[in-house]
Design a protein around this motif. Structure first.
Motif, PDB file in Angstrom:
ATOM      1  N   LYS A 188      -9.404   6.827  -2.762  1.00 40.70           N
ATOM      2  CA  LYS A 188      -9.130   7.332  -4.100  1.00 40.70           C
ATOM      3  C   LYS A 188      -7.781   6.798  -4.511  1.00 40.70           C
ATOM      4  CE  LYS A 188      -7.668  11.645  -5.185  1.00 40.70           C
ATOM      5  NZ  LYS A 188      -7.679  13.094  -5.163  1.00 40.70           N
ATOM      6  N   GLU A 189      -7.729   6.156  -5.673  1.00 39.34           N
ATOM      7  CA  GLU A 189      -6.455   5.632  -6.131  1.00 39.34           C
ATOM      8  C   GLU A 189      -5.606   6.777  -6.658  1.00 39.34           C
ATOM      9  OE1 GLU A 189      -4.960   2.293  -9.231  1.00 39.34           O
ATOM     10  OE2 GLU A 189      -6.419   1.773  -7.689  1.00 39.34           O
ATOM     11  N   ARG A 190      -4.435   6.910  -6.094  1.00 40.71           N
ATOM     12  CA  ARG A 190      -3.541   7.988  -6.493  1.00 40.71           C
ATOM     13  C   ARG A 190      -2.823   7.614  -7.790  1.00 40.71           C
ATOM     14  NH1 ARG A 190      -3.311   6.957  -1.347  1.00 40.71           N
ATOM     15  NH2 ARG A 190      -4.118   8.478   0.098  1.00 40.71           N
ATOM     16  N   PRO A 191      -2.454   8.583  -8.597  1.00 42.04           N
ATOM     17  CA  PRO A 191      -1.790   8.293  -9.878  1.00 42.04           C
ATOM     18  C   PRO A 191      -0.498   7.501  -9.709  1.00 42.04           C
ATOM     19  CG  PRO A 191      -2.453  10.591  -9.784  1.00 42.04           C
ATOM     20  CD  PRO A 191      -2.724  10.008  -8.434  1.00 42.04           C
ATOM     21  N   SER A 192       0.272   7.803  -8.670  1.00 43.85           N
ATOM     22  CA  SER A 192       1.540   7.093  -8.483  1.00 43.85           C
ATOM     23  C   SER A 192       1.301   5.612  -8.217  1.00 43.85           C
ATOM     24  CB  SER A 192       2.327   7.710  -7.333  1.00 43.85           C
ATOM     25  OG  SER A 192       1.578   7.636  -6.134  1.00 43.85           O
ATOM     26  N   ILE A 193       0.240   5.282  -7.490  1.00 48.12           N
ATOM     27  CA  ILE A 193      -0.084   3.881  -7.212  1.00 48.12           C
ATOM     28  C   ILE A 193      -0.537   3.196  -8.493  1.00 48.12           C
ATOM     29  CG2 ILE A 193      -1.660   2.367  -5.956  1.00 48.12           C
ATOM     30  CD1 ILE A 193      -1.578   4.426  -3.682  1.00 48.12           C
ATOM     31  N   ALA A 194      -1.351   3.876  -9.301  1.00 47.74           N
ATOM     32  CA  ALA A 194      -1.830   3.306 -10.562  1.00 47.74           C
ATOM     33  C   ALA A 194      -0.661   3.033 -11.505  1.00 47.74           C
ATOM     34  CB  ALA A 194      -2.831   4.240 -11.212  1.00 47.74           C
ATOM     35  N   ILE A 195       0.301   3.949 -11.553  1.00 45.49           N
ATOM     36  CA  ILE A 195       1.475   3.767 -12.410  1.00 45.49           C
ATOM     37  C   ILE A 195       2.288   2.574 -11.931  1.00 45.49           C
ATOM     38  CG2 ILE A 195       3.694   4.806 -13.071  1.00 45.49           C
ATOM     39  CD1 ILE A 195       2.195   7.526 -13.033  1.00 45.49           C
ATOM     40  N   LYS A 213       1.214  -0.065 -10.224  1.00 39.38           N
ATOM     41  CA  LYS A 213       0.493  -1.308 -10.529  1.00 39.38           C
ATOM     42  C   LYS A 213       0.626  -1.668 -12.003  1.00 39.38           C
ATOM     43  CE  LYS A 213      -2.948  -1.215  -6.871  1.00 39.38           C
ATOM     44  NZ  LYS A 213      -4.368  -1.083  -6.550  1.00 39.38           N
ATOM     45  N   ALA A 214       0.540  -0.676 -12.879  1.00 39.00           N
ATOM     46  CA  ALA A 214       0.672  -0.926 -14.313  1.00 39.00           C
ATOM     47  C   ALA A 214       2.070  -1.446 -14.644  1.00 39.00           C
ATOM     48  CB  ALA A 214       0.394   0.351 -15.093  1.00 39.00           C
TER      49      ALA A 214
END
Length: 121
Positions: free
Chosen positions: A80-87, A89-90
């Motif tokens: 599951k991609e965690r929100p902190s990782i998604a932020i 990467k963005a």
């Protein structure tokens, strides 16, 4: 609340960890409810008691981030991609786009300068 977390043991500076189920308010190395596996970060050795882990997860036990990543590698949990990782990467993508944009502007200005030099001669 029951947490799945790591319990440290071993010699000084040569730590190994047990994956344990314990109450969220208990100490890190306190008495666990159940031992569910083993993790050695130096050799990357991991042993998991899959049946016991599945039962604890179905009972609502919450794994910590490190235990979650170990369970994902072991195939017990879906990645599951965690929100902190998604932020993060963005943010990296945004920086790359900005860098490319400044590079293009630099090329455009140098091309414009070379075009004006050609027009003068």
């Amino acid at each position: 609340m029951i947490k799945l977390r790591l319990k440290r043991f071993g010699k000084k500076k040569e730590a190994s960890f047990r994956i344990v189920a314990c109450n969220s308010t208990s100490r890190r190395d306190g008495r666990p409810l159940q031992e569910l596996g083993f993790y050695n970060p130096r050799t990357k050795e991991t042993r998991l008691d899959t049946e016991a882990l599945r039962t604890r997860l179905t009972q609502g036990a919450q794994p910590t981030d490190v235990v979650r990543s170990l369970l994902e590698k072991g195939g017990l949990l879906e990645k599951k991609e965690r929100p902190s990782i998604a932020i993060g990467k963005a943010k990296i993508e945004k920086e790359k786009l900005a860098k490319v944009k400044t590079k293009d502007e630099g090329n455009d200005s140098s091309e414009a300068a070379s075009d004006s030099d050609e027009a003068e001669s």
